[in-house]
Design a protein around this motif. Structure first.
Motif, PDB file in Angstrom:
ATOM      1  N   HIS A 125      -2.349  -0.858   9.416  1.00  0.00           N
ATOM      2  CA  HIS A 125      -2.310   0.477   8.815  1.00  0.00           C
ATOM      3  C   HIS A 125      -1.558   0.523   7.483  1.00  0.00           C
ATOM      4  O   HIS A 125      -1.377   1.612   6.921  1.00  0.00           O
ATOM      5  CB  HIS A 125      -1.692   1.469   9.805  1.00  0.00           C
ATOM      6  N   ARG A 126      -1.168  -0.623   6.988  1.00  0.00           N
ATOM      7  CA  ARG A 126      -0.487  -0.658   5.685  1.00  0.00           C
ATOM      8  C   ARG A 126      -1.493  -0.446   4.564  1.00  0.00           C
ATOM      9  O   ARG A 126      -2.632  -0.920   4.619  1.00  0.00           O
ATOM     10  CB  ARG A 126       0.215  -2.008   5.496  1.00  0.00           C
ATOM     11  N   ARG A 127      -1.053   0.253   3.522  1.00  0.00           N
ATOM     12  CA  ARG A 127      -1.891   0.399   2.337  1.00  0.00           C
ATOM     13  C   ARG A 127      -1.852  -0.913   1.552  1.00  0.00           C
ATOM     14  O   ARG A 127      -0.780  -1.525   1.405  1.00  0.00           O
ATOM     15  CB  ARG A 127      -1.387   1.548   1.457  1.00  0.00           C
ATOM     16  N   VAL A 128      -2.982  -1.339   1.017  1.00  0.00           N
ATOM     17  CA  VAL A 128      -2.996  -2.619   0.305  1.00  0.00           C
ATOM     18  C   VAL A 128      -2.184  -2.559  -0.976  1.00  0.00           C
ATOM     19  O   VAL A 128      -1.703  -3.578  -1.465  1.00  0.00           O
ATOM     20  CB  VAL A 128      -4.444  -3.081   0.019  1.00  0.00           C
ATOM     21  N   THR A 129      -2.020  -1.341  -1.525  1.00  0.00           N
ATOM     22  CA  THR A 129      -1.217  -1.192  -2.744  1.00  0.00           C
ATOM     23  C   THR A 129       0.268  -1.394  -2.480  1.00  0.00           C
ATOM     24  O   THR A 129       1.056  -1.525  -3.416  1.00  0.00           O
ATOM     25  CB  THR A 129      -1.448   0.196  -3.358  1.00  0.00           C
ATOM     26  N   GLU A 130       0.664  -1.411  -1.217  1.00  0.00           N
ATOM     27  CA  GLU A 130       2.060  -1.631  -0.857  1.00  0.00           C
ATOM     28  C   GLU A 130       2.368  -3.101  -0.588  1.00  0.00           C
ATOM     29  O   GLU A 130       3.518  -3.450  -0.336  1.00  0.00           O
ATOM     30  CB  GLU A 130       2.403  -0.819   0.397  1.00  0.00           C
ATOM     31  N   LEU A 131       1.340  -3.934  -0.657  1.00  0.00           N
ATOM     32  CA  LEU A 131       1.508  -5.348  -0.336  1.00  0.00           C
ATOM     33  C   LEU A 131       1.870  -6.165  -1.561  1.00  0.00           C
ATOM     34  O   LEU A 131       1.537  -5.797  -2.697  1.00  0.00           O
ATOM     35  CB  LEU A 131       0.213  -5.900   0.276  1.00  0.00           C
ATOM     36  N   SER A 132       2.519  -7.300  -1.334  1.00  0.00           N
ATOM     37  CA  SER A 132       2.776  -8.252  -2.411  1.00  0.00           C
ATOM     38  C   SER A 132       1.480  -8.959  -2.792  1.00  0.00           C
ATOM     39  O   SER A 132       0.475  -8.871  -2.067  1.00  0.00           O
ATOM     40  CB  SER A 132       3.812  -9.283  -1.969  1.00  0.00           C
TER      41      SER A 132
END
Length: 340
Positions: A125-132
């Motif tokens: 459920h994480r947004r991909v824009t929040e990923l490294s």
């Protein structure tokens, strides 16, 4: 099943980007296309994917000619340098996109399985824009693997990452490809990355494959000086191998993997190391690198400058001794040239 490319040529007007290339990738094998920027390796991969029309030659999968088969019907997975994720979808949504059929039974299980495989369990459920950057590439890899492609095509998948992260992710990617049993063609300009990922390496220069073979063979036996230079050799000297020991003007070292006889040695900077005894010279420059110190030494009685490595910095102007280290040596005249 196997990918077979025969006589492939790709032209853009008067420019020949890929010239008469023959390669094969066996079922479950990872082949790395290794070469400098502009050598044609990405064009070759795009032609295999169906994104570039060949000017000549044939691309076959399991004996079937793929001419006229569109990209989406080839059954190949694609991973590019920037991942090309959908910013409006979360991690699970991006991975599931590769499954096409949203109501496919077991879809959520497959997504969870893939995220576990790439080290992102619980990230659904994480947004991909929040990923490294590294995490985004893991998602892109999971998405490409989701439909169980018969061939995975990776075009410089790690080049946008910083060096330390690239090295770690290369090891992780190698493990994922083995666990998934993937058949893959990987494009890279980084020989460390190629040797970490691949079962075989195909070195490419000016649109042609100049050498293919297992990573260790390509590294130790580059086929010519241009290939050796690309693989880090900056100095070439004549030598002789006898009973597993090589001798040259810079010293001697055990070289059990080279046959007896006269040879041309390619020396990488790690071929000469600071020592208590050995050839002597004046230290001209000492530069810190991430895990070693790079030295430049002018040999006594000559104007010749050689590169070497050390564990600690020395003072320019000091007199130092250098010893030959077999780990940094290559013996020119590799095997498995294309066409042989």
């Amino acid at each position: 099943m196997m990918l077979a490319v025969a006589g492939l040529t790709v032209r853009y007007g008067a420019l020949t980007a890929v010239s008469e290339v023959d390669i094969e990738v066996a079922d479950g094998e990872v082949l790395a296309l290794l070469g400098p920027s502009g050598c044609g390796k990405s064009t070759l991969l795009r032609a295999v994917a169906g994104l570039e029309p060949p000017s000549a030659g044939v691309i076959r999968w399991d004996g079937t000619d793929l001419a006229g088969v569109p990209v989406h019907r080839r059954g190949f997975g694609l991973v590019f340098q920037d991942g090309q994720l959908f910013p409006h979808r979360n991690v699970a949504g991006n991975v599931a996109f590769g499954l096409r059929m949203r109501r496919l039974p077991g879809r959520e299980t497959r997504v969870a399985e893939l995220l576990e495989m790439v080290g992102l369990a619980g990230y659904e459920h994480r947004r991909v824009t929040e990923l490294s950057g590294g995490e985004q590439q893991r998602v892109a890899l999971a998405r490409a693997l989701a439909p169980r492609p018969r061939l995975l095509l990776l075009d410089e998948p790690l080049s946008a990452l910083d060096r330390a992260l690239r090295e770690q992710l290369a090891m992780d990617l190698a493990a994922v490809l083995r666990v998934a049993g993937a058949t893959a063609l990987v494009v890279t300009h980084d020989h460390d990355e190629a040797f970490t990922l691949a079962d075989r390496v195909a070195v490419m220069r000016a649109g042609r494959i100049t050498q293919t073979g297992p990573p260790e063979q390509v590294w130790r036996h580059p086929v010519d000086e241009d290939t050796a230079r690309f693989l880090g050799c900056g100095l070439f000297v004549p030598g002789e191998v006898r009973d597993g020991v090589v001798t040259c003007e810079l010293g001697s070292a055990a070289l059990p993997w080279a046959p007896d006889g006269e040879v041309t040695l390619g020396l990488r900077p790690t071929a000469l190391r600071l020592a208590e005894t050995g050839i002597s010279g004046k230290l001209i420059r000492s530069v810190h690198r991430r895990d070693h110190v790079r030295l430049q030494v002018r040999l006594d009685g000559t104007d010749q400058l050689v590169d070497a490595v050390a564990g600690i910095a020395e003072t320019p102007g000091d007199r130092v001794h250098l010893a030959l280290d077999a780990d940094g040596l290559a013996v020119l005249g590799g095997h498995s040239r294309q066409g042989e």
